[in-house]
Scaffold this motif. Structure first.
Motif, short mmCIF file in Angstrom:
data_model
loop_
_atom_site.label_atom_id
_atom_site.label_comp_id
_atom_site.label_asym_id
_atom_site.label_seq_id
_atom_site.Cartn_x
_atom_site.Cartn_y
_atom_site.Cartn_z
N GLY A 3 33.02 50.87 45.26
CA GLY A 3 32.77 49.34 44.79
C GLY A 3 32.87 48.95 43.30
O GLY A 3 32.84 47.83 42.96
N LEU A 4 33.22 49.81 42.50
CA LEU A 4 33.57 49.51 41.02
C LEU A 4 34.93 49.36 41.02
O LEU A 4 35.62 49.96 41.55
N GLU A 5 35.02 48.25 40.28
CA GLU A 5 36.60 47.71 40.17
C GLU A 5 37.28 48.68 39.09
O GLU A 5 36.42 48.88 38.05
N THR A 6 38.49 48.76 39.14
CA THR A 6 39.01 49.66 38.13
C THR A 6 40.59 48.76 38.06
O THR A 6 41.01 48.34 38.87
N PRO A 7 41.06 49.13 36.75
CA PRO A 7 42.50 48.45 36.62
C PRO A 7 43.45 49.05 37.74
O PRO A 7 43.48 50.06 38.28
N GLN A 8 44.11 48.04 38.04
CA GLN A 8 45.38 48.55 39.03
C GLN A 8 46.52 49.23 38.44
O GLN A 8 46.98 48.80 37.39
N TYR A 9 47.03 50.26 39.10
CA TYR A 9 48.16 50.88 38.66
C TYR A 9 48.99 51.49 39.72
O TYR A 9 48.47 51.61 40.77
N GLU A 10 50.09 51.79 39.41
CA GLU A 10 51.15 52.45 40.27
C GLU A 10 51.35 53.99 39.97
O GLU A 10 51.61 53.92 38.48
N VAL A 11 51.33 54.77 40.77
CA VAL A 11 51.85 56.11 40.23
C VAL A 11 53.31 56.20 40.39
O VAL A 11 53.87 56.43 41.27
N LEU A 12 53.87 56.45 39.09
CA LEU A 12 55.18 56.58 39.31
C LEU A 12 55.55 57.88 39.50
O LEU A 12 56.91 58.24 39.82
N SER A 54 38.06 41.52 37.44
CA SER A 54 39.49 41.44 37.68
C SER A 54 39.72 39.63 37.37
O SER A 54 40.99 39.06 37.45
N ALA A 55 38.79 38.91 37.55
CA ALA A 55 38.68 37.53 37.41
C ALA A 55 39.13 36.99 35.99
O ALA A 55 39.44 35.92 35.69
N TYR A 56 39.12 38.13 35.09
CA TYR A 56 39.49 37.82 33.72
C TYR A 56 40.71 38.48 33.16
O TYR A 56 40.74 38.76 32.15
N TRP A 57 41.28 39.03 34.02
CA TRP A 57 42.48 39.80 33.88
C TRP A 57 43.88 38.99 33.35
O TRP A 57 44.84 39.38 33.00
N THR A 58 43.82 37.79 33.81
CA THR A 58 45.00 36.73 33.65
C THR A 58 44.88 36.09 32.33
O THR A 58 43.76 35.80 31.58
N PRO A 59 45.97 35.75 31.60
CA PRO A 59 45.99 35.15 30.28
C PRO A 59 45.17 33.70 30.11
O PRO A 59 44.59 33.29 29.13
N GLU A 60 45.12 33.04 31.37
CA GLU A 60 44.61 31.83 31.49
C GLU A 60 43.01 31.71 32.13
O GLU A 60 42.40 30.86 31.82
N SER A 61 42.46 32.92 32.24
CA SER A 61 41.28 33.12 32.47
C SER A 61 40.25 32.93 31.37
O SER A 61 40.75 33.14 30.25
#
Length: 164
Positions: free
Chosen positions: A11-20, A86-93
């Protein structure tokens, strides 16, 4: 790495990433944009308390926010950062405004994690992250990247960030 990821509380939110690329003891990730609240670590335990106070409603709007993971520490800039929800991750938030008396700053770019590039090399390790341990792990990671034929360091002198 899967074992350590499994230790992250549900339940803890964490930054999204893709493993390349998975390289055994390390991996290459591409992070999506995320924001953090940060403070100077000069105050020692006060740094954690300042950030916790901010997310638990010690802000001008008195808005409480959910806990997230990880806590990011940067010896290079001497800052500690909490990932914002995540509600605050966009520049306009618009995240809640820190109190004027609180040494808290809102930053994009993952608080420096993705400042130069959204692609980062990550090495997991357990235990307490002493300066000596971090230096040893950094040297090991740099050595492994240098030996890799697919990836190379863009900023070899960059200091590591600790994601705890």
């Amino acid at each position: 790495m899967e074992e350590m990821l499994a230790r992250t509380p549900q339940g803890l939110e964490t930054p999204q990433y893709e493993v390349l690329a998975e390289k055994g003891t390390w991996e290459v990730r591409a992070y999506a944009e995320f924001s953090v609240c940060s403070t100077d670590m000069q105050s020692g335990p006060g740094a954690f308390n300042a950030l916790a106070g901010y997310i638990f409603g010690g802000n001008q709007e008195e808005q409480k926010m959910a806990m997230t993971t990880p806590v990011i520490s940067s010896p290079q800039t001497n800052t500690m950062s909490f990932v914002m929800p995540s509600a605050y991750w966009t520049p306009e938030s618009q995240p809640p405004t820190p109190l004027p008396s609180a040494p808290v700053e809102i930053q994009g770019g993952g608080g420096g994690l993705t400042a130069g590039s959204d692609t980062v090399a990550v090495m997991w390790f357990g235990g307490f992250a002493t300066r000596e341990t971090v230096a040893q792990r950094k040297a090991a990671l740099l050595e492994q990247i240098a030996a890799d034929e697919e990836w190379e360091m863009v900023e070899a002198d960059a200091e590591p960030l600790l994601l705890q």
